[in-house]
Design an enzyme around this catalytic site. Structure first.
Site, PDB file in Angstrom:
ATOM      1  N   LYS A   1       0.819  -1.217   0.000  1.00 20.44           N
ATOM      2  CA  LYS A   1       0.000   0.000   0.000  1.00 20.44           C
ATOM      3  C   LYS A   1       0.856   1.272   0.000  1.00 20.44           C
ATOM      4  O   LYS A   1       0.379   2.369  -0.249  1.00 20.44           O
ATOM      5  CB  LYS A   1      -0.956  -0.003   1.195  1.00 20.44           C
ATOM      6  CG  LYS A   1      -2.032  -1.094   1.093  1.00 20.44           C
ATOM      7  CD  LYS A   1      -2.926  -1.098   2.328  1.00 20.44           C
ATOM      8  CE  LYS A   1      -3.989  -2.183   2.323  1.00 20.44           C
ATOM      9  NZ  LYS A   1      -5.187  -1.845   1.512  1.00 20.44           N
TER      10      LYS A   1
ATOM     11  N   LYS B   1     -15.057   5.468  -0.703  1.00 20.74           N
ATOM     12  CA  LYS B   1     -15.645   6.264   0.390  1.00 20.74           C
ATOM     13  C   LYS B   1     -15.180   7.713   0.304  1.00 20.74           C
ATOM     14  O   LYS B   1     -15.956   8.652   0.524  1.00 20.74           O
ATOM     15  CB  LYS B   1     -15.212   5.703   1.751  1.00 20.74           C
ATOM     16  CG  LYS B   1     -15.616   4.267   2.010  1.00 20.74           C
ATOM     17  CD  LYS B   1     -14.840   3.729   3.222  1.00 20.74           C
ATOM     18  CE  LYS B   1     -14.895   2.225   3.283  1.00 20.74           C
ATOM     19  NZ  LYS B   1     -13.902   1.672   4.231  1.00 20.74           N
TER      20      LYS B   1
HETATM   21  C1  LIG Z   1     -12.927   0.796   4.021  1.00 17.41           C
HETATM   22  C2  LIG Z   1     -12.096   0.312   5.117  1.00 17.41           C
HETATM   23  C3  LIG Z   1     -10.921  -0.395   4.858  1.00 17.41           C
HETATM   24  C4  LIG Z   1     -10.420  -0.656   3.452  1.00 17.41           C
HETATM   25  O1  LIG Z   1      -9.530   0.372   3.078  1.00 17.41           O
HETATM   26  P1  LIG Z   1      -8.601   0.240   1.794  1.00 17.41           P
HETATM   27  O2  LIG Z   1      -7.956   1.567   1.688  1.00 17.41           O
HETATM   28  O3  LIG Z   1      -9.494  -0.050   0.648  1.00 17.41           O
HETATM   29  O4  LIG Z   1      -7.638  -0.845   2.076  1.00 17.41           O
HETATM   30  C5  LIG Z   1     -10.162  -0.830   5.914  1.00 17.41           C
HETATM   31  N1  LIG Z   1     -10.539  -0.603   7.188  1.00 17.41           N
HETATM   32  C6  LIG Z   1     -11.656   0.081   7.474  1.00 17.41           C
HETATM   33  C7  LIG Z   1     -12.007   0.316   8.888  1.00 17.41           C
HETATM   34  C8  LIG Z   1     -12.482   0.551   6.457  1.00 17.41           C
HETATM   35  O5  LIG Z   1     -13.602   1.214   6.767  1.00 17.41           O
END
Ligand SMILES: *Cc1c(COP(=O)(O)O)cnc(C)c1O
Length: 797
Positions: free
Chosen positions: A537, A641
């Site tokens: 990441k 999101k």
């Molecule tokens: C949406 C979400 C993720 C996923 O995040 P990515 O950036 O897509 O890896 C991980 N943890 C929480 C608490 C989330 O709400």
């Protein structure tokens, strides 16, 4: 549902009195929360019972979503929203002198997941109920979640996540639905009169699986579905010594951190079989209340395998059909394949789950026999057509291992990746051989999010503003958000958007002040990276960007002010990830305390990232960092999101970033970096040298040296480890390769920020395009293309 404020107030007061024998104002906020939850429970209880009753009566096809994680976040506000009584209840609370936010905050985040995988499963539960699909969750009721994260001296410290210390107000224990799960022992096969084989088990270790059901309330649909989570207990009436008791309790005691090493692997295998066996048994038992003949199971039941953890559902259903229902192998196999479907979540070969055959055979002897027979028949059937090589690459048993992803593909009628790029790459890499054999099984279903939680609940300022322009229809059908495009030149609206974002940034600034004692200026760009800490990441790339800005500012360059906001947990055994956490905190110390830069540059690493913290950070983001190495992030959902609340994405062409750009427009995103194809070629041809970049590029040289030359205080060990990963191990994730192009993209955002209306126009393009990423549409597609289950309340796609 219809509810008046005064009716709510009366019922709430009654419940508080009945529960605690006291008036509301005498209760603690936790007690007030509990009384409120009981009140809300009464509002949906009838709908829940009616939904179950309707499913039984109509015999509509049920989806069972098997997932080792669910990460729903707090449920109170979500239940109120979906019941359509959130405004009424909040009004009532205020009338009573109570602050809804304070009461909401009393609820613990359910500790049932690690990150994206679990969050997706929870979003699907919400969405299935909200589009009126018969969707059931099946998982584990962990007593302890992933750890609570603190920072001590910049290091991650893990405290137990005792999320059930206060009672979970939503779950219902269903002791009458408990089943027995068997481990170990021996199996003998004895011929039956009809020639089939009867399996007889000896000396098994038996565990009672007790279900806890949590309602999944649909968004104003009247549908309340069920998420069923299993808890391990001793079988009543049996005598156990303390060690046995401890072994049983351990099964559902703690959630595994997803990146962990092989320590305690056998316990993980126990966990997987536990919720799979309990789930399949309960499906079959329920089915048999209404049908005699299990051969029609696929007409009434779809079982979905979310990643490989529940892949032994294939074996367990076979076991029951063969051993208990006395089906022939051929028929059992046809029923199983028609019932199962599987989602793959990773391209990284090392992350594909496999079990040592010896371990598997000793813990689950009958399942192993069935796996062997599947393997034998698979090889027999396909070797002539595809040859030894391909069949060996695709078979479930090889090299002493049982390969769960391959078992899942072979035992399912459909397999999907979670974004277009990911689904394509799957066919070319880890599942290539199986794709050659079963091309018709492979599909794509791009992940999704729920705007209900991330916009309606987390960002009411934006939600209200959207209503003023296009009315509230988007709340039910997020595709209606596209109508916002009509307002891209409406300066007043763009100004209002900026003001709403500003309001959210003020709130986050306040949280940063309270949590970290750090003052940040809400006028700065809020540059956000929130996700699990993992090398792929590339939080490190973000850190290098911060160090570049630090050097530039020290050098007297002028930059628009930025606050870099991080949230990330590292798996406790993941050394490199923990080193990066320490580095981020050390860099924060450096820049936040340097008066030469700290009016322009701040770093805020908020501890304990989870759904609730995400709800506070996301609406305040200007920039969404989605900077994984191309070809490594299967989809990502925080990208969705963040776009939905108007952040502009700084991204590689990876996972769903590509689809986000396609949806919002080419210029709506700051794209940088190597493409997946370029990365693949460089890896294949060994053309990348991190050392050469370090030697040739003075800026890279300088920044990599900062890791160890004492500029960043307190990271001697961690700085060395990270430097070694870059220079000695040739930078497996191409951080240095993408660095210059990352900086250029970041500068383009600085430029854009000089014209707030232009920025707001792009933010609007992102919001307007975010509707297609609603999980409501994702589950509807799964329903149409994989499960053969239709929504009863389709939003028009
Ligand atoms: C949406 C979400 C993720 C996923 O995040 P990515 O950036 O897509 O890896 C991980 N943890 C929480 C608490 C989330 O709400």
């Amino acid at each position: 549902m219809a509810l008046t404020t005064s009716q709510f107030v009366r019922e709430f007061e009654d419940n508080a009195l009945a529960l605690f024998a006291d008036e509301l104002d005498q209760l603690s906020p936790q007690q007030q929360y509990q009384a409120l939850a009981v009140t809300v429970k009464r509002y949906y209880a009838k709908q829940w019972a009616d939904t179950k009753d309707r499913y039984d009566r109509t015999q509509e096809k049920q989806v069972y979503y098997f997932s080792i994680e669910f990460l729903p976040g707090r449920l109170l506000a979500s239940n109120l929203l979906n019941l359509g009584i959130k405004d009424t209840v909040e009004k009532g609370l205020r009338k009573l002198g109570l602050d809804p936010a304070v009461i909401y905050a009393q609820e613990a985040d359910p500790g049932l997941g690690n990150g994206g995988l679990g969050r997706l499963a929870a979003a699907f539960m919400d969405s299935m109920a909200s589009v009126g699909m018969a969707g059931n969750g099946n998982g584990i009721r962990y007593q302890y979640g992933l750890f609570q994260q603190r920072f001590v001296d910049g290091y991650q410290v893990e405290l137990p996540d005792d999320w059930l210390r206060d009672p979970d107000m939503w779950e219902t224990r269903k002791e009458n639905r408990a089943v027995i799960v068997k481990y170990g022992g021996q199996v003998a096969l004895r011929p039956r009169q009809n020639g089939s084989l009867q399996a007889i088990y000896h000396d098994t270790d038996d565990v009672l699986a007790v279900p806890y059901d949590t309602p999944m309330v649909g968004y104003q649909t009247g549908v309340v579905n069920t998420m069923r989570l299993w808890s391990a207990e001793t079988v009543p009436g049996r005598v156990h010594d303390l060690a046995e008791k401890a072994r049983i309790n351990a099964i559902t005691q703690i959630l595994y951190p997803d990146d962990s090493d092989s320590a305690g692997r056998e316990l993980r295998l126990r966990q997987e079989y536990f919720f799979v066996s309990a789930g399949i048994q309960s499906i079959v038992t329920h089915f048999k209340r209404f049908h005699r003949d299990l051969s029609v199971l696929p007409h009434f039941v779809a079982i979905h395998i979310n990643d490989t953890h529940p892949a032994m559902a294939v074996l367990e259903l076979m076991r029951i059909l063969l051993d208990e229902e006395e089906m022939s192998w051929e028929q059992a196999w046809q029923v199983t394949v028609a019932t199962m479907s599987y989602t793959n979540h990773t391209l990284m070969a090392e992350a594909l789950e496999s079990w040592p055959q010896a371990m598997f055979a000793s813990l689950l002897p009958r399942l192993f026999q069935i796996a062997q027979e599947i393997d034998r028949r698979f090889r027999l059937t396909y070797v002539r057509r595809y040859g030894e090589l391909i069949v060996n690459q695709a078979a479930p048993l090889a090299d002493g291992q049982l390969r769960m992803a391959f078992l899942a593909v072979i035992g399912s009628h459909a397999v999907n990746g979670v974004a277009k790029l990911h689904s394509e790459l799957l066919k070319q890499s880890v599942l290539k051989a199986l794709y050659q054999i079963f091309p018709e099984r492979f599909t794509n279903e791009t992940n999704g999010i729920t705007q209900r939680r991330w916009v309606q609940i987390a960002d009411p300022a934006l939600a209200t503003l959207i209503d003023t322009k296009i009315g509230p229809g988007w709340r039910r059908n997020p595709l209606a958000l596209t109508r916002l495009r009509e307002f891209e030149d409406d300066e007043q609206f763009l100004t209002d958007l900026i003001a709403a974002k500003q309001q959210n940034k003020l709130k986050l600034a306040d949280l940063i002040q309270r949590q970290l004692g750090l003052t940040v200026a809400p006028a700065s760009l809020f540059d956000v990276q929130i996700k699990r800490l993992h090398a792929y990441k590339r939080q490190l790339l973000h850190v290098f960007g911060i160090l570049e800005a630090y050097l530039a500012l020290k050098n007297g360059e002028d930059r628009p002010p930025r606050v870099h906001v991080f949230g990330a947990k590292a798996a406790p055994s993941y050394r490199y990830a923990k080193a990066v956490i320490k580095l981020i905190n050390a860099v924060a110390d450096l820049v936040n305390h340097d008066p030469a830069v700290n009016t322009k540059l701040k770093v805020a690493f908020l501890p304990n990232y989870g759904v609730s913290l995400g709800e506070q950070i996301i609406p305040a983001a200007d920039i969404s960092e989605q900077i994984s190495l191309a070809g490594t992030e299967a989809s990502g959902t925080s990208n969705m999101k963040l776009m939905a609340t108007g952040a502009i994405t700084l991204a590689t062409l990876d996972g769903a970033n590509i689809e986000i750009r396609d949806a919002a427009g080419k210029d709506s995103m700051a794209v940088f970096g190597l493409t997946a194809a370029q990365v693949e070629a460089a890896q294949r041809d060994h053309t990348y040298s991190a050392r050469a970049l370090y030697d040739q590029d003075p800026l890279i040289h300088r920044i990599v040296d900062m890791l160890t030359d004492g500029t960043i205080p307190g990271v001697a060990t961690e700085g060395r480890e990270i430097q070694d990963e870059l220079l000695e191990y040739n930078d497996n994730y191409f951080v240095l390769a993408d660095f210059r192009s990352y900086l250029a993209a970041s500068r383009r955002l600085d430029q854009l920020s000089q014209t707030p209306l232009a920025w707001a126009r792009l933010a609007l393009a992102n919001i307007a395009a975010s509707g297609q990423f609603a999980a409501d549409f994702t589950v509807a597609r799964y329903g149409r293309e994989i499960w053969q289950v239709l929504p009863s309340q389709p939003a028009d796609e």
